[in-house]
Write an enzyme that holds these catalytic residues in place. Structure first.
Site, PDB file in Angstrom:
ATOM      1  N   TYR A 122       0.657  -1.045   0.154  1.00  0.00           N
ATOM      2  CA  TYR A 122       0.014  -0.027  -0.029  1.00  0.00           C
ATOM      3  C   TYR A 122       0.892   1.245  -0.020  1.00  0.00           C
ATOM      4  O   TYR A 122       0.644   2.250  -0.806  1.00  0.00           O
ATOM      5  CB  TYR A 122      -1.033   0.106   1.123  1.00  0.00           C
ATOM      6  N   LYS A 126       0.963   4.094  -3.062  1.00  0.00           N
ATOM      7  CA  LYS A 126       0.834   5.412  -2.917  1.00  0.00           C
ATOM      8  C   LYS A 126       2.137   6.338  -3.298  1.00  0.00           C
ATOM      9  O   LYS A 126       2.144   7.419  -3.808  1.00  0.00           O
ATOM     10  CB  LYS A 126       0.408   5.828  -1.548  1.00  0.00           C
TER      11      LYS A 126
END
Length: 212
Positions: A122, A126
């Site tokens: 994750y 990002k």
């Protein structure tokens, strides 16, 4: 001013649209959605899109400021590849079309800990998105990095538990960078950031923004 919003039907995006409608600076808000969602409002226009063919809507992707609030969870997406497609590919393509369409200020909802070299999927996703959007060289780019996003009436058990655990540690002065932020407050931060006139890139964890 004309504002563009993707992720407008998500928990944070809906709050962003609501607050933009209440803001006198904005005369037109374009929400790019898969299907009709909002009640009729004189300043709000919904543009139905297929995010896999977003370039077909490029004539509508022109404005003063764009808010990119799109995102999903690994559980909802079903796989890392599918989550990357939504959280990274769709948002990067939108940013590219905004840059080509002359959007001056791009505001990206990211996450604390974003790092293109992270070992965590994750955070890496990002971070790669942030890096690639920076490379587009918007006149103004604001990257907002919240910790846990607290959605009203959430039915996600993990999110509820995480909020309670973080709240406990935050009261002890620990893990403040991951502190939960309500979608209403987060939307206020995003909309307030559109008032900033400083050129260049601003990367702001929510806790830092709240200090300023």
């Amino acid at each position: 001013m004309r504002a563009l919003v993707i992720g407008a039907t998500g928990a944070t995006g809906k709050e962003v649209v609501k607050q933009l409608l209440e803001d006198e600076r904005f005369t037109e808000i374009i929400a790019f959605v898969r299907r009709p969602h909002f009640a009729e409002q004189h300043k709000l226009k919904e543009h139905i899109v297929q995010f896999d063919a977003l370039e077909a809507s490029s004539d509508h992707i022109k404005g003063d400021v764009a808010f990119s609030c799109l995102g999903t969870t690994l559980k909802d997406a079903g796989s890392k590849e599918a989550q990357w497609h939504v959280d990274h590919d769709y948002q990067l393509h939108f940013a590219q079309l905004c840059q080509a369409g002359g959007v001056r200020h791009f505001i990206l909802l990211s996450a604390v800990g974003a790092n293109p070299h992270s070992n965590f999927f994750y955070n890496k996703m990002k971070g790669v998105l942030e890096m690639e959007v920076k490379a587009l060289r918007f006149e103004q780019l604001s990257i907002i990095q919240p910790g846990l996003i607290l959605r009203p009436d959430s039915d996600r058990i993990g999110e509820i538990i995480a909020g309670k655990v973080l709240g406990f540690f935050n009261r002890l002065g620990l893990f403040k960078q991951f502190a939960g932020t309500s979608t209403k407050k987060l939307a206020r931060i995003l909309v307030q950031e559109s008032k900033d006139k400083r050129l260049g890139v601003r990367v702001l964890p929510v806790k830092e923004y709240q200090k300023s």
